[in-house]
Design an enzyme around this catalytic site. Structure first.
Site, PDB file in Angstrom:
ATOM      1  N   VAL A   1      -7.401   1.118   3.925  1.00  0.00           N
ATOM      2  CA  VAL A   1      -6.643  -0.076   3.563  1.00  0.00           C
ATOM      3  C   VAL A   1      -5.504  -0.342   4.544  1.00  0.00           C
ATOM      4  O   VAL A   1      -5.280  -1.484   4.963  1.00  0.00           O
ATOM      5  CB  VAL A   1      -6.096   0.055   2.125  1.00  0.00           C
ATOM      6  CG1 VAL A   1      -5.108  -1.072   1.815  1.00  0.00           C
ATOM      7  CG2 VAL A   1      -7.245   0.025   1.123  1.00  0.00           C
ATOM      8  N   GLY A   2      -4.786   0.711   4.928  1.00  0.00           N
ATOM      9  CA  GLY A   2      -3.652   0.523   5.828  1.00  0.00           C
ATOM     10  C   GLY A   2      -4.069  -0.110   7.145  1.00  0.00           C
ATOM     11  O   GLY A   2      -3.458  -1.082   7.604  1.00  0.00           O
TER      12      GLY A   2
ATOM     13  N   LYS B   1       0.869  -1.175   0.000  1.00  0.00           N
ATOM     14  CA  LYS B   1       0.000   0.000   0.000  1.00  0.00           C
ATOM     15  C   LYS B   1       0.908   1.227   0.000  1.00  0.00           C
ATOM     16  O   LYS B   1       1.407   1.650   1.039  1.00  0.00           O
ATOM     17  CB  LYS B   1      -0.916   0.058   1.224  1.00  0.00           C
ATOM     18  CG  LYS B   1      -1.992   1.165   1.083  1.00  0.00           C
ATOM     19  CD  LYS B   1      -2.401   1.777   2.393  1.00  0.00           C
ATOM     20  CE  LYS B   1      -1.480   2.849   2.874  1.00  0.00           C
ATOM     21  NZ  LYS B   1      -1.417   4.082   2.013  1.00  0.00           N
TER      22      LYS B   1
ATOM     23  N   CYS C   1      13.455  11.691   6.597  1.00  0.00           N
ATOM     24  CA  CYS C   1      13.435  11.391   8.027  1.00  0.00           C
ATOM     25  C   CYS C   1      14.828  11.435   8.635  1.00  0.00           C
ATOM     26  O   CYS C   1      14.987  11.662   9.837  1.00  0.00           O
ATOM     27  CB  CYS C   1      12.787  10.035   8.272  1.00  0.00           C
ATOM     28  SG  CYS C   1      13.518   8.678   7.335  1.00  0.00           S
TER      29      CYS C   1
ATOM     30  N   GLU D   1       9.963   1.951  10.587  1.00  0.00           N
ATOM     31  CA  GLU D   1      10.977   2.981  10.326  1.00  0.00           C
ATOM     32  C   GLU D   1      10.225   4.302  10.375  1.00  0.00           C
ATOM     33  O   GLU D   1       9.421   4.605   9.499  1.00  0.00           O
ATOM     34  CB  GLU D   1      11.642   2.756   8.965  1.00  0.00           C
ATOM     35  CG  GLU D   1      12.955   3.504   8.808  1.00  0.00           C
ATOM     36  CD  GLU D   1      12.784   4.954   8.409  1.00  0.00           C
ATOM     37  OE1 GLU D   1      12.917   5.822   9.303  1.00  0.00           O
ATOM     38  OE2 GLU D   1      12.498   5.227   7.238  1.00  0.00           O
TER      39      GLU D   1
ATOM     40  N   GLY E   1      -4.333   5.511   4.977  1.00  0.00           N
ATOM     41  CA  GLY E   1      -3.916   4.817   6.187  1.00  0.00           C
ATOM     42  C   GLY E   1      -5.059   4.329   7.042  1.00  0.00           C
ATOM     43  O   GLY E   1      -4.989   3.242   7.631  1.00  0.00           O
TER      44      GLY E   1
ATOM     45  N   GLU F   1       9.503  17.152  14.438  1.00  0.00           N
ATOM     46  CA  GLU F   1       9.994  16.908  13.089  1.00  0.00           C
ATOM     47  C   GLU F   1       9.227  17.812  12.129  1.00  0.00           C
ATOM     48  O   GLU F   1       8.006  17.681  11.982  1.00  0.00           O
ATOM     49  CB  GLU F   1       9.798  15.437  12.714  1.00  0.00           C
ATOM     50  CG  GLU F   1      10.393  15.072  11.370  1.00  0.00           C
ATOM     51  CD  GLU F   1      10.220  13.603  11.032  1.00  0.00           C
ATOM     52  OE1 GLU F   1      11.119  13.035  10.388  1.00  0.00           O
ATOM     53  OE2 GLU F   1       9.185  13.020  11.416  1.00  0.00           O
TER      54      GLU F   1
END
Length: 477
Positions: free
Chosen positions: A210-211, A174, A282, A249, A207, A382
């Protein structure tokens, strides 16, 4: 490229069963470039069923046969490199020069390194001289859900797809709904390379749809996810009920420690690295910690580099940075830049709004804040845009403490001519990776973090092992 509205399930391009349409936007122009279908539960179930049915035969395939299939994929990938570069550039805003080199090249590099690692890997090996009749077998985990982000599409997709297939797993990918075109193109390549139906499946979706369904699906044996830390937390919770393997990750807030004896290009290199890919990495060195003796001149250097950084549309053949991926991402970055103002950081370059002359597209001014303290929002969060924060330090111990003052632990950076100090600092940094003096990690090096940056490793032999179970068998001989 074929119809972007279809999924790829069981070796076929298929219409969605229960999906809904979504426009894909060019972030440089804000114009619609394609329409995809965000799949639903039935689409995800069909893809998982196909992967489950294909698993026994693919897992039983000799590793050399799986490697041969990946080698065919490599040839197809290389032959369509320009198609891939164009897809990545138009869908997520990577400047075309960057798309052709780093973006497409990352996918090719990870595929090549996976093939190399798999050829050298002993999938069956004796336990040791103490137990000569015991054998250790490395077997595929099973059906794997691979959920990938938009910022480095082929980098993250290939880091998961290649080792999973090499290990003998079957997969449901996905990709991010913001950068689906490159993944659809990869599905075409996999089909052309002749993989068996059901070994690789692709379902577009978001997300929460389907996620989330894949994460909790009882027939999915492993989830490999790259994305934000909050999403990673949610995935871990959803996967807990079925006790499936989860490899994460996640985010980062990398510190770049620059000592007074660093080479003269260290600051310039660090600013450019932070701004690369419009700051959407990232592992970007977004916090620059500078020894006080050279702090003022480093701030001035950072200002000059930021002001010289060109910003422009992704299709421009130049060394510019492009837009960020979406209006939502642009708004988040603007909010965080405003936090820098409100919390009294010193603005060195850039700031709010679009760069001059760019009134359309999700463009961000390359921004530098100095005198940032650890209680400020821009130190903690971030930003995922071309925004650098700077602060001075006086001692090595203080630099290490400042670098570790974050819930993240992905990549940190050290710049010093003193190798003994560099090694000492590297050992003190709580991160999965440390890059020193502008040297990137070697091919096949493990990629991953500590703390809230995740718990997995991708790349090389470590990436292969993520998708393998270890079975001990006695009385083999």
């Amino acid at each position: 490229m074929q119809d972007a509205s279809k999924h790829y399930i069981n070796g076929q391009r298929v219409a969605s069963i229960d999906g809904r349409e979504m426009a894909v936007e060019n972030p440089s122009t804000e114009e619609k470039i394609a329409t995809i279908t965000l799949g639903g539960v039935a689409d995800a179930d069909a893809a998982v069923a196909a992967a489950k049915a294909a698993f026994p035969a693919w897992a039983a395939t000799d590793p050399l046969g799986r490697i041969a299939a990946l080698e065919r994929l490599m040839e197809v990938y290389k032959s369509r490199a320009e198609d891939m570069a164009q897809a990545i550039s138009v869908e997520m805003g990577a400047p075309i020069a960057l798309a052709r080199t780093a973006q497409v090249g990352a996918g090719a590099g990870h595929l090549k390194n996976t093939i190399r690692a798999a050829k050298a890997f002993a999938f069956e090996r004796p336990l040791g001289e103490n137990a000569p009749s015991d054998m250790i077998l490395y077997e595929p985990v099973g059906v794997c859900a691979l959920i990938t982000p938009w910022n480095w599409p082929m980098n993250q997709v290939m880091l998961k797809v290649a080792p999973a297939l090499a290990a003998g797993c079957t997969v449901v990918l996905k990709p991010s709904e913001l950068s689906p075109l490159s993944a659809i193109l990869l599905a075409e390549m996999i089909d052309e390379a002749g993989f068996s139906p059901g070994v690789f499946n692709l379902v577009n979706g978001d997300g929460t749809g389907v996620g989330a369904h894949l994460t909790a699906h009882p027939d999915v044996d492993m989830v490999s996810f790259t994305g934000s830390t909050p999403a990673g937390v949610a995935i871990s919770k959803a996967a807990a009920d079925t006790v499936k393997r989860v490899s994460l990750e996640l985010g980062g807030k990398g510190a770049n420690i620059i000592f007074a004896d660093a080479d003269e290009k260290a600051v310039t290199r660090g600013v450019r690295h932070c701004f690369n890919n419009s700051g959407q990495s990232c592992n970007a060195p977004t916090r620059m910690l500078v020894e006080r003796a050279i702090y003022d001149q480093s701030v001035e250097t950072a200002r000059k580099v930021a002001e010289k950084t060109e910003v422009g549309p992704a299709e421009t053949e130049s060394r510019q940075i492009g837009p960020v991926v979406s209006e939502t991402q642009w708004g988040k970055i603007q909010y965080l830049i405003k936090c820098g103002f409100d919390e009294h950081a010193t603005l060195v370059a850039g700031g709010l709004g679009r760069p001059d002359g760019l009134n359309r597209g999700h463009f961000v001014r390359p921004t530098v804040f100095a005198d940032v303290t650890s209680n400020m929002t821009i130190w903690k969060e971030e930003i995922f845009g071309p925004v650098l924060v700077m602060t001075p330090f006086d001692t090595e111990e203080e630099a290490i403490a400042l670098a570790n003052d974050t819930p993240y632990g992905l990549t940190n950076y050290v710049q010093t001519a003193d190798k003994t100090r560099a090694r000492r600092v590297a050992r003190g940094l709580r991160s999965g990776m440390v890059e020193m003096n502008g040297k990137f990690g070697g091919a096949g090096s493990p990629f991953g973090g500590m703390k809230q940056s995740g718990n997995g490793r991708e790349g090389g032999v470590w990436g292969l092992e993520e998708f393998l179970e270890v079975k001990a068998v006695s009385d083999w001989e």
